[in-house]
Design a protein around this motif. Structure first.
Motif, short mmCIF file in Angstrom:
data_model
loop_
_atom_site.label_atom_id
_atom_site.label_comp_id
_atom_site.label_asym_id
_atom_site.label_seq_id
_atom_site.Cartn_x
_atom_site.Cartn_y
_atom_site.Cartn_z
N THR A 96 0.80 -1.23 0.00
CA THR A 96 0.00 0.00 0.00
C THR A 96 0.83 1.28 0.00
N ASP A 97 2.11 1.21 0.36
CA ASP A 97 2.95 2.39 0.41
C ASP A 97 3.69 2.53 -0.93
N ALA A 98 3.27 3.51 -1.73
CA ALA A 98 3.82 3.67 -3.08
C ALA A 98 5.31 3.97 -3.06
N GLU A 99 5.78 4.77 -2.10
CA GLU A 99 7.20 5.10 -2.03
C GLU A 99 8.03 3.87 -1.67
N LEU A 100 7.54 3.08 -0.73
CA LEU A 100 8.25 1.86 -0.35
C LEU A 100 8.32 0.90 -1.53
N ARG A 101 7.22 0.76 -2.23
CA ARG A 101 7.19 -0.10 -3.41
C ARG A 101 8.24 0.33 -4.44
N ALA A 102 8.28 1.64 -4.73
CA ALA A 102 9.24 2.15 -5.70
C ALA A 102 10.68 1.93 -5.24
N ASP A 103 10.93 2.14 -3.96
CA ASP A 103 12.28 1.95 -3.42
C ASP A 103 12.72 0.49 -3.50
N LEU A 104 11.80 -0.41 -3.21
CA LEU A 104 12.13 -1.83 -3.26
C LEU A 104 12.39 -2.29 -4.69
N ILE A 105 11.60 -1.79 -5.63
CA ILE A 105 11.84 -2.12 -7.04
C ILE A 105 13.20 -1.59 -7.48
N GLY A 165 14.64 -4.88 -8.15
CA GLY A 165 14.17 -5.15 -9.50
C GLY A 165 12.66 -5.28 -9.62
N LYS A 166 12.16 -5.12 -10.83
CA LYS A 166 10.71 -5.13 -11.10
C LYS A 166 10.06 -6.49 -10.82
N ALA A 167 10.84 -7.54 -10.89
CA ALA A 167 10.28 -8.88 -10.67
C ALA A 167 9.64 -9.01 -9.29
N LEU A 168 10.06 -8.15 -8.36
CA LEU A 168 9.57 -8.23 -6.99
C LEU A 168 8.06 -8.00 -6.91
N TYR A 169 7.52 -7.25 -7.87
CA TYR A 169 6.07 -6.98 -7.89
C TYR A 169 5.39 -7.50 -9.16
N ALA A 170 6.06 -8.39 -9.86
CA ALA A 170 5.51 -8.95 -11.09
C ALA A 170 4.60 -10.13 -10.78
N THR A 171 3.49 -9.83 -10.09
CA THR A 171 2.48 -10.83 -9.75
C THR A 171 1.18 -10.46 -10.44
N PRO A 172 0.24 -11.39 -10.57
CA PRO A 172 -1.03 -11.08 -11.24
C PRO A 172 -1.76 -9.87 -10.65
N GLN A 173 -1.66 -9.70 -9.34
CA GLN A 173 -2.32 -8.59 -8.67
C GLN A 173 -1.42 -7.36 -8.53
N GLY A 174 -0.18 -7.48 -8.95
CA GLY A 174 0.76 -6.38 -8.82
C GLY A 174 1.21 -6.16 -7.39
N THR A 175 1.05 -7.18 -6.55
CA THR A 175 1.46 -7.09 -5.15
C THR A 175 2.83 -7.74 -4.97
N LEU A 176 3.37 -7.59 -3.79
CA LEU A 176 4.70 -8.11 -3.51
C LEU A 176 4.76 -9.63 -3.69
N ASN A 177 5.82 -10.08 -4.35
CA ASN A 177 6.10 -11.50 -4.47
C ASN A 177 6.87 -11.91 -3.22
N ARG A 178 6.15 -12.31 -2.19
CA ARG A 178 6.77 -12.58 -0.89
C ARG A 178 7.76 -13.75 -0.92
N PRO A 179 7.44 -14.85 -1.60
CA PRO A 179 8.44 -15.93 -1.68
C PRO A 179 9.74 -15.47 -2.34
N LEU A 180 9.65 -14.62 -3.37
CA LEU A 180 10.86 -14.13 -4.03
C LEU A 180 11.66 -13.25 -3.08
N LEU A 181 10.99 -12.37 -2.35
CA LEU A 181 11.70 -11.52 -1.39
C LEU A 181 12.38 -12.37 -0.33
N ALA A 182 11.69 -13.39 0.16
CA ALA A 182 12.27 -14.27 1.18
C ALA A 182 13.51 -14.97 0.64
N ASP A 183 13.45 -15.42 -0.62
CA ASP A 183 14.61 -16.09 -1.23
C ASP A 183 15.80 -15.13 -1.35
#
Length: 206
Positions: free
Chosen positions: A46-55, A59-77
């Motif tokens: 929900t935090d647009a700035e945090l999302r942009a900073d994390l990307i 990288g963009k793959a972090l939010y490349a999910t069908p809903q455009g939400t965080l790919n939590r398993p990828l972040l954990a890896d």
């Protein structure tokens, strides 16, 4: 802290009993509790700035999910065995959580509030606390409880424990830390019943 509510921090290792203390504070004493872990999970999406900073960091793959939400398993890896990446992610997330917590606390009508986090003493949120409860429990009991609760393996739980174990070595906060022991021969409730009169004596609870 001015007119801010008295703020009680709750921290400890995975499976130690932090959530139990939070539930008891809510149910028995009417103390609202801010859960940093739950808040962070929400802010990732929900935090647009945090999302942009994390990307920008991972990288963009972090939010490349069908809903455009965080790919939590990828972040954990990415951060599981990479302390540098973990530290970089925490440096982005912790200030956002602090900002959200400060807003939540300012809007609270309670005289006492609590904030729960597994890594509280490592985060900037700790400096907003008046007292911190550090929950401790037998490692074997923590391991068994977490395996059953999260349907995890020994290796997965051990890895999460290892990430948290250095928390007490952080000395950036001057907040008093009170140990709470959780175990078969050391129930939590009697310890809280000793703590609450301390708060009551300060005129914070009726």
């Amino acid at each position: 802290m001015g007119n801010m509510p008295f703020t009680l921090g709750i921290t400890g290792g995975i499976g130690s009993g932090k959530s139990l203390i939070s539930q008891l504070l809510r149910l028995l004493y009417g103390i609202p509790v801010y859960d940093c872990d739950t808040a962070a999970k929400s802010l990732y999406d929900t935090d647009a700035e945090l999302r942009a900073d994390l990307i920008g960091l991972l990288g963009k793959a972090l939010y490349a999910t069908p809903q455009g939400t965080l790919n939590r398993p990828l972040l954990a890896d990415i951060i599981f065995n990479n302390k540098e990446k973990l530290t970089s992610v925490e440096s982005l997330v912790h200030p956002r959580v602090l900002k959200d917590f400060i807003k939540w606390r300012a809007e609270s009508a309670a005289q006492v509030v609590a904030v729960e986090s597994a890594i509280l003493l490592k985060s900037v949120v700790a400096d907003s606390c008046d007292t911190v409860l550090f929950v401790e429990a037998d490692k074997a009991e923590r391991l068994l409880l977490t395996k059953q609760r999260d349907h995890a393996t020994d290796q997965q739980v051990a890895g999460r424990m290892a990430q948290q174990q250095d928390q007490l070595h952080y000395t950036s906060t001057k907040v008093p830390v009170i140990p709470i022991f959780n175990g078969m021969n050391k129930p939590i409730l009697p310890q809280l019943e000793l703590l609450i009169p301390y708060l009551t004596g300060k005129g914070l609870l009726k």
